[in-house]
Scaffold this active site. Structure first.
Site: not given
Ligand code: B16
Ligand code: MG
Length: 217
Positions: A9, A11
């Site tokens: 993952d 984030d």
């Molecule tokens: P975006 P991951 C996720 O990343 C985040 O944890 C989540 O908080 C966010 O809403 C989602 O990506 C979408 O992100 O707005 O940048 O498209 O943890 O899956 O790497």
């Molecule tokens: Mg994450």
């Protein structure tokens, strides 16, 4: 060896952009007068932008049309991207580079599996755009975590069967997605307490290479 690939993952695992998400949603919510706090923010981990917005709007005193929702999500993303512009290689989380290098040395494939549509930009900011054998992200999928789609896509791009993959995640939704895809799940950060995880640690600095590659059913 059962583990032939590890899917990370982004984030909250590779880089700590999770607080930027919180600050950007908070900025948008404050402008709209919608109550939003860190407790609600925990429910947004790993879930898509629009699904996150729906969770925030549960506390709104009025309803929003689809066009208005798209504008709110775009506004939040604008705030978020302004913060991402300050990301540097120093923001890569402890233990990441070490573990990735160790996996590469052992011939284990590595991939990113992220819900974020900003994945290419984030990887570019931290200068890791050419580091992984495959990248699957929010731009390529229609079902966000806890659906396993993004991880199954990463496995497919790597050419490795799901049962030979381990996923490293900081979100309960991500651990659920990994298990739904028939993969091993390693919980770090917020997800280290997730009962479904096969292995848990505070961060990648505390994950031993051999404990991942030796995961067995
Ligand atoms: P975006 P991951 C996720 O990343 C985040 O944890 C989540 O908080 C966010 O809403 C989602 O990506 C979408 O992100 O707005 O940048 O498209 O943890 O899956 O790497
Ligand atoms: Mg994450």
């Amino acid at each position: 060896m059962c583990i032939k690939a590890v899917i990370f993952d982004l984030d909250g695992v590779i880089v700590s952009t999770d607080d930027f998400h919180y600050q950007a949603w908070k900025q948008m919510s404050d402008e709209e007068g919608i109550p939003f706090d860190r407790e609600t923010n925990q429910r947004l981990r790993g879930v898509s932008r629009m699904a996150s917005l729906e969770i925030i709007l549960e506390k709104s005193s009025r309803s929003y049309s689809d066009t208005e929702k798209a504008e709110l999500a775009a506004r939040k993303n604008q705030f978020y991207k302004e913060k991402l512009a300050n990301l540097t290689t120093c923001d890569v989380l402890p233990g990441v580079k070490n573990l990735l290098a160790g996996l590469k040395r052992q011939g284990v494939k590595i991939a990113v599996g992220s819900s974020s549509k900003n994945t290419p930009y984030i990887l570019e900011r931290i200068e890791m755009q050419d580091y992984f054998d495959a990248v699957a992200d929010g731009n390529q999928i229609s079902h966000s975590k806890p659906d396993p789609e993004v991880f199954l896509l990463a496995a497919k791009l790597l050419g490795i069967p799901p049962q030979n993959c381990a996923v490293v995640e900081d979100a309960y939704a991500g651990i659920e997605a990994a298990k739904a895809g028939g993969m091993f799940a390693v919980g770090v950060g917020f997800a280290q307490t997730c009962p479904q995880a096969d292995l848990a640690a505070p961060d990648l600095d505390h994950v031993e290479l051999k404990s991942i590659v030796n995961l067995k059913r």
